[in-house]
Design a protein around this motif. Structure first.
Motif, short mmCIF file in Angstrom:
data_model
loop_
_atom_site.label_atom_id
_atom_site.label_comp_id
_atom_site.label_asym_id
_atom_site.label_seq_id
_atom_site.Cartn_x
_atom_site.Cartn_y
_atom_site.Cartn_z
N ARG A 1 45.81 38.40 82.42
CA ARG A 1 44.91 37.85 81.41
C ARG A 1 43.54 37.56 82.02
N ALA A 2 43.54 37.05 83.25
CA ALA A 2 42.28 36.73 83.91
C ALA A 2 41.59 37.98 84.44
N SER A 3 42.36 38.89 85.03
CA SER A 3 41.76 40.10 85.59
C SER A 3 41.18 41.00 84.51
N GLY A 4 41.80 41.00 83.33
CA GLY A 4 41.32 41.84 82.25
C GLY A 4 40.37 41.14 81.31
N SER A 5 40.88 40.19 80.54
CA SER A 5 40.10 39.55 79.48
C SER A 5 38.93 38.73 80.00
N ILE A 6 38.98 38.28 81.24
CA ILE A 6 37.87 37.52 81.79
C ILE A 6 37.04 38.37 82.75
N ALA A 7 37.66 38.81 83.85
CA ALA A 7 36.91 39.47 84.93
C ALA A 7 36.32 40.81 84.49
N LEU A 8 37.13 41.69 83.97
CA LEU A 8 36.63 43.02 83.60
C LEU A 8 35.64 42.95 82.43
N VAL A 9 35.87 42.01 81.51
CA VAL A 9 34.92 41.83 80.40
C VAL A 9 33.59 41.35 80.95
N ALA A 10 33.63 40.39 81.88
CA ALA A 10 32.40 39.86 82.47
C ALA A 10 31.61 40.95 83.20
N LEU A 11 32.32 41.90 83.77
CA LEU A 11 31.67 42.98 84.51
C LEU A 11 31.34 44.18 83.64
N GLY A 12 31.65 44.10 82.35
CA GLY A 12 31.36 45.19 81.43
C GLY A 12 32.28 46.38 81.57
N ARG A 13 33.49 46.16 82.11
CA ARG A 13 34.45 47.25 82.33
C ARG A 13 35.51 47.28 81.22
N ILE A 14 35.06 47.27 79.98
CA ILE A 14 36.00 47.26 78.85
C ILE A 14 36.86 48.52 78.85
N LYS A 15 36.26 49.63 79.25
CA LYS A 15 37.00 50.90 79.24
C LYS A 15 38.19 50.86 80.19
N VAL A 16 38.05 50.15 81.31
CA VAL A 16 39.16 50.04 82.27
C VAL A 16 40.32 49.26 81.65
N ILE A 17 39.98 48.27 80.82
CA ILE A 17 41.03 47.52 80.13
C ILE A 17 41.82 48.46 79.22
N MET A 18 41.11 49.35 78.52
CA MET A 18 41.79 50.31 77.65
C MET A 18 42.65 51.27 78.46
N ILE A 19 42.13 51.72 79.61
CA ILE A 19 42.89 52.63 80.47
C ILE A 19 44.16 51.96 80.98
N SER A 20 44.03 50.71 81.42
CA SER A 20 45.20 49.99 81.94
C SER A 20 46.22 49.75 80.82
N ALA A 21 45.72 49.45 79.61
CA ALA A 21 46.62 49.24 78.48
C ALA A 21 47.35 50.53 78.11
N ALA A 22 46.63 51.66 78.18
CA ALA A 22 47.26 52.95 77.89
C ALA A 22 48.36 53.25 78.90
N ALA A 23 48.09 52.95 80.17
CA ALA A 23 49.11 53.15 81.20
C ALA A 23 50.30 52.24 80.97
N GLY A 24 50.01 50.99 80.58
CA GLY A 24 51.10 50.05 80.30
C GLY A 24 51.97 50.51 79.14
N ALA A 25 51.32 51.04 78.10
CA ALA A 25 52.08 51.54 76.95
C ALA A 25 52.90 52.77 77.33
N ALA A 26 52.30 53.66 78.15
CA ALA A 26 52.99 54.89 78.56
C ALA A 26 54.23 54.57 79.39
N VAL A 27 54.16 53.51 80.16
CA VAL A 27 55.31 53.10 80.99
C VAL A 27 56.24 52.18 80.21
#
Length: 389
Positions: free
Chosen positions: A319-345
């Motif tokens: 929750r912190a690494s994604g919704s806080i840290a990656l959002v703060a750094l403007g890496r929203i696309k990485v959140i989507m990539i990680s979520a896609a990997a999570g769904a695929a697994v």
């Protein structure tokens, strides 16, 4: 704490009156509705808090008005999908399950993200937690008094979100003027602009909100026990969400990229420590909680609780690494990539795990999916630390 009290009031009433089959129907409706609520939310919960933290009041009001307008566009068709899906997946109490799904999907209209970003904890309490607590308490009392199960979705699920939206519009003085110039095509463009954040949220919902539904497809008999432990861990995580919620404004208001990264990195560490402690605590108390909350009709073994404890630790960290840290750094696309990997697994993991090991297999599938998500996010944060931009 009020958020956890709400479902805890309803569950004993449902299980004592309608047994495991009644609870299973409610759980399926909640699972499907919660997953669709993520789409209704349109990613505002991900990008919104840090955005409004930097805005003045007029800009905040317009952002809130636009969010509610865009959400309403997608709400109606998704409520239909929620109702139909829950009706056909439930073995008993089908109409009640469909009604729960509709109310759970409508919860995507909530504005908790707005009050998190503005740091308005009192307004958040009064507009969300208190209405839910009162409405769920009323539904539990009515069920104990002999009312049908349908009273729970009507009073305990649908009514709170209607009251919440009304309160938000009133306390924030939102009216049609805040949508001045926002034509239908422009609202559609806003929805499109939220697509990356929405994609990340929607993909996350597949392995976070749909496990009960996935288990029902493979082993319907496992739904009561699995949905019980799934519900308890989600209630637990709902309380723990207070920690990253508080940090959203703290990180969002920081000036300069270096300072923002330092705060974001600290938030990951803090939430990991909280998650570790909480996971151990859940392992110890969940078996006892289950016998009390589910009126002894459903029991959770200690080994199942231990797997959920691991899941709680991983989720708190991500929750912190994604919704806080990656959002703060403007890496929203990485959140989507990680979520896609999570769904695929996660999806095949839960399905295969349920088939092979029943309830513990499904839980392990969830844990593996969350670990994959966390690893991808931490790798991206490490890249930024080594190559700051």
């Amino acid at each position: 704490m009020l958020s956890i009290a709400s479902p805890l009031l309803a569950i004993p009433a449902i299980t004592s009156r309608f047994g495991a089959s009644g609870w299973a129907a409610v759980a399926i409706g909640q699972s499907i509705g919660a997953s669709l609520a993520v789409i209704v939310e349109l990613g505002w919960g991900l990008t919104g808090p840090q955005r409004v933290a930097r805005q003045d009041r007029p800009s905040r009001q317009k952002t809130l008005a636009v969010s509610l307008a865009t959400k309403s566009i997608v709400l109606v068709p998704l409520m239909v999908v929620a109702a139909v899906s829950s009706f056909f997946l439930s073995q008993d109490f089908r109409y009640e399950s469909a009604a729960v799904a509709v109310g759970a999907a409508a919860y995507g209209m909530n504005s908790t993200w707005y009050f998190i970003g503005t740091g308005s904890s009192t307004k958040l309490l009064l507009s969300d937690a208190v209405p839910r607590l009162l409405c769920v308490a009323a539904s539990a009392i009515l069920i104990f008094a002999g009312s049908p199960l349908l009273i729970y979705p009507a009073v305990g699920v649908v009514l709170p979100i209607v009251v919440s939206i009304t309160i938000v519009l009133y306390v924030e003085h939102i009216n049609c003027q805040h949508l001045h110039g926002m034509t239908a095509p422009r609202l559609v463009k806003v929805i499109a602009a939220q697509s990356t954040a929405l994609g990340g949220r929607a993909l996350s919902a597949i392995y976070m909100s749909l496990p009960v539904t996935l288990v029902s497809l493979v082993a319907p008999s496992a739904v009561p026990v699995f949905s019980a432990i799934e519900r308890l861990q989600r209630i637990y995580l709902q309380i723990l969400a207070a920690a990253p919620n508080v940090m959203q404004k703290w990180v969002g208001q920081s000036q300069g990229s270096r300072r923002r990264y330092r705060r974001a990195a600290k938030s990951v560490t803090y939430n990991a420590l909280i998650g570790l402690f909480a996971g151990v605590a859940f392992t110890l108390v969940a078996p006892i909680m289950s016998s009390v909350i589910f009126a002894s009709s459903i029991r959770i073994p200690a080994e199942y609780a231990a797997i959920s404890g691991i899941l709680i630790f991983v989720v708190c960290t991500s929750r912190a690494s994604g919704s806080i840290a990656l959002v703060a750094l403007g890496r929203i696309k990485v959140i989507m990539i990680s979520a896609a990997a999570g769904a695929a697994v996660g999806v095949p993991g839960i399905l295969v795990g349920t088939y092979l090991l029943n309830v513990p297999g499904a839980l392990i599938g969830e844990v593996v999916a969350e670990i994959v998500v966390l690893l991808i996010q931490l790798i991206e944060l490490r890249k930024h630390r080594n190559n700051p931009q």
